[in-house]
Write an enzyme that holds these catalytic residues in place. Structure first.
Site, mmCIF file in Angstrom:
data_model
loop_
_atom_site.group_PDB
_atom_site.id
_atom_site.type_symbol
_atom_site.label_atom_id
_atom_site.label_comp_id
_atom_site.label_asym_id
_atom_site.label_seq_id
_atom_site.Cartn_x
_atom_site.Cartn_y
_atom_site.Cartn_z
ATOM 1 N N HIS A 293 0.890 -1.090 0.039
ATOM 2 C CA HIS A 293 0.125 0.154 -0.141
ATOM 3 C C HIS A 293 0.933 1.305 0.144
ATOM 4 O O HIS A 293 1.981 1.188 0.723
ATOM 5 C CB HIS A 293 -1.048 -0.012 1.260
ATOM 6 C CG HIS A 293 -1.937 -0.980 1.202
ATOM 7 N ND1 HIS A 293 -2.603 -1.598 2.433
ATOM 8 C CD2 HIS A 293 -2.457 -1.492 0.287
ATOM 9 C CE1 HIS A 293 -3.340 -2.579 2.154
ATOM 10 N NE2 HIS A 293 -3.442 -2.465 0.802
ATOM 11 N N PHE A 460 3.958 0.832 4.459
ATOM 12 C CA PHE A 460 4.589 -0.485 5.131
ATOM 13 C C PHE A 460 3.709 -1.499 5.393
ATOM 14 O O PHE A 460 3.593 -2.177 6.414
ATOM 15 C CB PHE A 460 5.198 -0.093 6.558
ATOM 16 C CG PHE A 460 5.585 1.406 6.546
ATOM 17 C CD1 PHE A 460 6.585 2.007 5.625
ATOM 18 C CD2 PHE A 460 5.191 2.515 7.655
ATOM 19 C CE1 PHE A 460 6.996 3.149 5.563
ATOM 20 C CE2 PHE A 460 5.708 3.773 7.399
ATOM 21 C CZ PHE A 460 6.451 4.220 6.504
ATOM 22 N N HIS A 461 3.012 -2.132 4.245
ATOM 23 C CA HIS A 461 2.357 -3.085 4.387
ATOM 24 C C HIS A 461 2.726 -4.405 2.906
ATOM 25 O O HIS A 461 1.848 -4.759 2.533
ATOM 26 C CB HIS A 461 0.884 -2.743 4.071
ATOM 27 C CG HIS A 461 0.213 -1.962 5.027
ATOM 28 N ND1 HIS A 461 -1.105 -1.067 5.039
ATOM 29 C CD2 HIS A 461 0.417 -1.766 6.338
ATOM 30 C CE1 HIS A 461 -1.150 -0.528 5.924
ATOM 31 N NE2 HIS A 461 -0.323 -0.718 6.798
ATOM 32 N N PRO A 462 3.759 -4.725 3.036
ATOM 33 C CA PRO A 462 4.116 -5.683 1.889
ATOM 34 C C PRO A 462 3.562 -6.938 2.258
ATOM 35 O O PRO A 462 3.669 -7.425 3.305
ATOM 36 C CB PRO A 462 5.911 -5.531 2.127
ATOM 37 C CG PRO A 462 6.055 -5.272 3.637
ATOM 38 C CD PRO A 462 4.870 -4.319 4.152
#
Length: 523
Positions: A293, A460-462
């Site tokens: 995201h 920071f949503h890998p």
């Protein structure tokens, strides 16, 4: 060092690893080892909700960055990742959001049998201790404390009112009957302080004699013998040794480090591994399908006092003694979930808002009183990959997200920024809005895209690099290797419409049943 044999060796004490360590060690006859590369979570700043941006680029952060991104004119982007007990749940913005039921229907279509909404909802509820109580959508009494923010900045109420003025509904619960609309976010906090996965799951379990937790310990590779994972090679101080697992090795190192560890262990694209001198064990698309995201910060000066002056001794004392005050803010206090096209089945953007000047990927100093309105792409179509930089386990992986490399993503960005500008222009916010600090120079598509490419930041949503259906099966077992699972955000076939910490915890809760051989619950 004692050379013990364990039933389960879990690599990574982030959100998923903490859940697994707690749930698997609940059986006193099961010996569990949890390994974390970072330190224990004792740093006092970890508890302060508003302090999360100050944790970036410290020893508690893996401090990764992308390769030069072709869709961003060659810019690199910062990729924080928790390197501490609790993982990224110890350094994130604590937002509790599950995603949309449509996301999990897509998972099942991608090969994740049993991971539809009815298959995941019981595990969300099992994990949750929501201060609002239990209902059809929520759980109470679970390990993870979830509650409303103890501070609500007046600028964020103005943002929610502006969303209503722009024609959107007010939503009291983004994890309830509908995602659409504007409202306050719930957070993983307890008594105004951060409540990480380590707080939720490890604190009660770490005294069990059958659970061993190793911190400051790097895992170099999974040891595979005759097609079966039998343990891991680890480094503790100057000592390199192998720890064996009698039943399973479980990799829970996250969407960047899990594929790196598998590749170092011979699991990945065989030709690429052979080029590094690594003997291939299983030829799988490990590291591919990377999704994230991203947000685009619209920042405006304001004459209202923002959070930039909140870190006073008085407020610090108020936080630590009473669990109240502005330092309990997670900064991203409110959000709006919006469909930018009428034909969409669910929201495609999430507009995060915070009463502070948030610039330079959260690394910039807030020198003005300001507020930030940051549209986020919820279902990007761009795909990246994680691959080795070197066969040396100490080397950081190469990470290429390919942000904004599809026409669909670029079109969504333009609609997302325009929808956010419309909200910022409404009377409720316009009354407090001064000069822009970060905004497009014009309202044409080209100006908006130039702005987006310049300010784009990962939120920071890998996810997705060890996906169900391509790398692991629906029980999260690595295909072609016995005794090895991956349990973390990397197994998501597609990202979810919302923040990813709660889904990661759900994945581990459901995995604990699968590992124990219990029939998974269904709603």
């Amino acid at each position: 060092m004692e050379n013990r044999l364990y039933d389960f060796v879990i690599v990574g004490a982030g959100s998923a690893g903490c859940v697994l360590a707690s749930r698997l060690s609940a059986d006193p006859g099961t010996r569990v080892l949890l390994i974390e590369a970072g330190p224990a979570d004792t740093a006092p700043e970890l508890r302060v909700p508003m302090a999360w941006p100050t944790l970036f680029k410290t020893p508690l952060d893996w401090d990764y960055a992308t390769e030069p991104e072709p869709g961003l004119d060659g810019r690199r982007r910062n990729l924080p990742l928790g390197r501490v007990l609790g993982g990224s749940s110890s350094i994130n913005a604590m937002i509790y959001m599950r995603g949309n039921p449509a996301d999990y229907r897509d998972w099942e279509k991608a090969g994740a049998e049993g991971w539809d909404w009815d298959g995941v909802l019981p595990y969300f509820k099992r994990a949750e201790d929501n201060e609002r109580g239990a209902d059809d959508h929520h759980g109470a009494g679970g390990p993870l404390k979830v509650g409303d923010l103890r501070t609500r900045h007046p600028l964020m109420e103005a943002f929610i009112e502006a969303g209503e003025q722009a024609g959107h509904v007010r939503n009291p619960d983004f994890n309830g009957a509908s995602q659409d609309g504007f409202g306050w976010l719930q957070v993983t906090q307890s008594n105004g302080l951060r409540f990480s996965a380590a707080d939720a799951y490890l604190r009660a379990a770490e005294e069990r004699p059958n659970l061993t937790v190793m911190t400051d310990t790097q895992v170099n590779r999974v040891v595979v013998e005759n097609g079966r994972a039998v343990g891991v090679e680890l480094v503790q101080g100057a000592e390199v040794r192998t720890v064996r697992a009698e039943r399973e090795v479980i990799v829970s190192a996250g969407a960047y480090n899990s594929p790196k560890l598998l590749q170092l262990s011979g699991i990945g694209r065989a030709a690429e591994l052979a080029a590094f001198g690594i003997e291939p064990v299983a030829d799988l698309p490990v590291g591919e399908n990377l999704q994230d995201h991203v947000f685009f910060g619209l920042v405006y000066r304001t004459d209202v006092e923002s959070l930039s002056t909140a870190a006073t001794p008085e407020n610090q004392a108020l936080l630590m003694t009473e669990g109240r005050g502005p330092l309990t803010s997670n900064i991203a206090e409110a959000a709006g979930l919006v469909r930018t096209r009428p034909d969409l089945e669910a929201p495609d953007i999430q507009i995060h808002a915070g009463p502070i000047m948030l610039v330079e990927e959260g690394l910039g100093i807030p020198v003005h009183h300001a507020f930030t309105v940051a549209p986020t792409l919820l279902r990007p179509t761009s795909r990246g990959r994680v691959f080795l930089r070197s066969p040396n386990p100490a080397a950081k992986p190469r990470i290429l997200h390919n942000y904004l490399t599809t026409a669909e993503d670029r079109e969504t960005v333009v609609r997302a920024v325009r929808a956010s500008l419309e909200v910022a222009a409404q009377p409720a916010l316009a009354a407090h809005r001064g000069e822009p600090i970060s905004a497009p120079e014009g309202d044409d598509d080209a100006s908006i895209l130039r702005f987006a490419r310049h300010v784009l930041s990962s939120i920071f949503h890998p996810v997705g690099t060890c996906a169900i259906g391509s790398v692991v099966d629906s029980h999260l077992r690595v295909q072609g290797v016995e005794g090895l699972r991956v349990v973390d955000a990397s197994v998501m076939p597609n990202t979810v419409r919302g923040n990813t910490n709660a889904p990661t915890i759900m994945i581990a809760e459901r995995a604990a049943d699968l590992i124990a051989g219990r029939t998974p619950e269904r709603a």
